[in-house]
Design an enzyme around this catalytic site. Structure first.
Site, PDB file in Angstrom:
ATOM      1  N   LYS A  17       0.966  -1.368   0.097  1.00  0.00           N
ATOM      2  CA  LYS A  17      -0.027  -0.064   0.066  1.00  0.00           C
ATOM      3  C   LYS A  17       0.875   1.345  -0.200  1.00  0.00           C
ATOM      4  CE  LYS A  17       0.439   1.253   4.767  1.00  0.00           C
ATOM      5  NZ  LYS A  17       1.415   2.240   5.130  1.00  0.00           N
ATOM      6  N   ASP A 151      -3.260  -1.554  10.345  1.00  0.00           N
ATOM      7  CA  ASP A 151      -3.362  -1.433   8.877  1.00  0.00           C
ATOM      8  C   ASP A 151      -4.071  -2.585   8.335  1.00  0.00           C
ATOM      9  OD1 ASP A 151      -2.228   1.224   8.608  1.00  0.00           O
ATOM     10  OD2 ASP A 151      -0.311   0.153   7.928  1.00  0.00           O
TER      11      ASP A 151
HETATM   12  O1  C5P Z   1      -1.137  -1.142  14.936  1.00  0.00           O
HETATM   13  P1  C5P Z   1       0.372  -1.516  14.500  1.00  0.00           P
HETATM   14  O2  C5P Z   1       0.818  -2.857  15.598  1.00  0.00           O
HETATM   15  O3  C5P Z   1       0.830  -1.760  13.269  1.00  0.00           O
HETATM   16  O4  C5P Z   1       1.272  -0.516  15.262  1.00  0.00           O
HETATM   17  C1  C5P Z   1       2.591  -0.701  15.502  1.00  0.00           C
HETATM   18  C2  C5P Z   1       2.968   0.557  16.235  1.00  0.00           C
HETATM   19  O5  C5P Z   1       2.844   1.775  15.878  1.00  0.00           O
HETATM   20  C3  C5P Z   1       2.216   0.809  17.646  1.00  0.00           C
HETATM   21  O6  C5P Z   1       2.726   0.059  18.825  1.00  0.00           O
HETATM   22  C4  C5P Z   1       2.732   2.135  17.992  1.00  0.00           C
HETATM   23  O7  C5P Z   1       3.511   2.432  18.529  1.00  0.00           O
HETATM   24  C5  C5P Z   1       2.488   2.910  16.692  1.00  0.00           C
HETATM   25  N1  C5P Z   1       1.111   3.522  16.088  1.00  0.00           N
HETATM   26  C6  C5P Z   1       0.713   4.523  16.488  1.00  0.00           C
HETATM   27  N2  C5P Z   1      -0.518   4.886  16.044  1.00  0.00           N
HETATM   28  C7  C5P Z   1      -1.150   4.439  14.966  1.00  0.00           C
HETATM   29  C8  C5P Z   1      -0.634   3.172  14.549  1.00  0.00           C
HETATM   30  C9  C5P Z   1       0.705   2.797  14.882  1.00  0.00           C
HETATM   31  O8  C5P Z   1       1.158   5.139  17.486  1.00  0.00           O
HETATM   32  N3  C5P Z   1      -2.166   5.044  14.824  1.00  0.00           N
END
Ligand code: C5P
Length: 308
Positions: A17, A151
């Site tokens: 993406k 995502d």
């Molecule tokens: O949701 P995901 O596991 O992909 O997110 C990885 C890390 O990215 C989270 O632990 C956080 O530190 C950061 N993140 C965030 N805000 C978001 C998405 C991700 O702070 N909207």
């Protein structure tokens, strides 16, 4: 995203993406960042395959990962891979033991902001749901997808979308023209938590630009995309994580400087980086721009296009 059947075997293509724009609205009390982003799949794929495995081998479930392209990354195997955890999570929700052989063929670079791991996880939910005949509907799979990562619901929905919340609130955007793009991935990656942490936002606070914000930049970008108003793209294609990522990975800055010297419609980093993209006027234009980037040896270059 759909599972294809070939006899007793199944497969799913998992696209990468791009975040055509990524606005950070603030940091929530749960630590996640509230965002608004126009995201689109691009035609650069991993492939997840399933075969039922032979009876009596003593190995009812396995998950392996292999490079698909010659320059592809080595993805983690087993439970270190988010797609493997997705398979286990679905089995757990359905109250069954996971079974069958899963093979992930990787092309999408990792630590790139291209969403490869999240796309693989969405593919794993779709594949296991089909192969095991569970019959879960999309809203039920979307609930599991949001648990796995911010995502993952976007990839499950398929197609361009405006994503809000921490990314898991997905509003599909129909009937948008295909955009030819060039993606450059430097050898260095950026860790997503590190890029968000580098914004330096305290829990419950908003960045300065968000306080001054009037209207939604995602809505303006979507309107320009729908109308083919490409002259508006240059100011609307913006990633509010880019400066933070440039501080962690100087290669992003170097690619941004190279892109600024080229005649493209717009350019920005995708997600939390380190991959960078340039939007082109046509497939031929994209091939010419890709050749310019290749000549500068900034990283691996892909000439591709967004998927409808
Ligand atoms: O949701 P995901 O596991 O992909 O997110 C990885 C890390 O990215 C989270 O632990 C956080 O530190 C950061 N993140 C965030 N805000 C978001 C998405 C991700 O702070 N909207």
């Amino acid at each position: 995203m759909f599972a294809r059947r070939n006899g007793s075997a199944w497969s799913v293509l998992a696209p990468a993406k791009l975040n055509l724009c990524l606005d950070i609205l603030g940091r929530r009390f749960d630590g996640f960042h509230e965002l608004e982003s126009v995201m689109t799949p691009v035609a650069l794929y991993d492939r997840l395959e399933y075969s039922p495995g032979s009876l009596g081998t003593g190995e009812p479930f396995s998950f392996a990962a292999l490079p698909w392209r010659r320059d592809a990354p080595l993805a983690p195997a087993g439970d270190d891979n988010l797609a493997c955890r997705a398979v286990r999570r679905l089995a757990d929700a359905a109250g069954i033991e996971p079974q069958g052989r899963f093979l992930l063929r990787k092309s999408i670079p990792m630590a790139a902001g291209l969403g490869g791991g999240s796309s693989d996880a969405a593919a794993a939910l779709v594949l296991a749901n089909a192969a095991w005949g569970l019959g879960y509907d999309r809203p039920r799979l979307a609930g599991l997808a949001a648990e796995l990562g911010s995502d993952v619901p976007f990839f499950l929905a398929g197609g361009p979308a405006c994503c809000r919340g921490r990314g898991e609130i997905v509003e599909p955007l129909a009937a948008l023209p295909r955009l030819p793009v060039v993606i450059v991935k430097p050898p260095q990656g950026v860790s997503t938590p590190a890029a968000y942490a580098a914004l330096g936002l305290a829990r419950g606070s908003a960045p300065e630009h968000a306080e001054r914000r009037s209207g939604s930049s995602a809505d303006r970008l979507t309107a320009a995309w729908r109308a083919g108003a490409w002259s508006r793209f240059r100011t609307l294609v913006v990633n509010r994580l880019q400066a933070a990522a440039e501080g962690l990975c100087s290669a992003v800055d170097a690619i941004a400087a190279a892109a600024a010297r080229l005649d493209v419609l717009a350019h920005a980093m995708t997600g939390s980086g380190s991959a960078y993209f340039a939007i082109c006027r046509s497939a031929n234009h994209a091939h010419r721009i890709a050749a310019c980037f290749r000549g500068q040896r900034l990283g691996t270059v892909y000439a591709t296009a967004t998927c409808p």
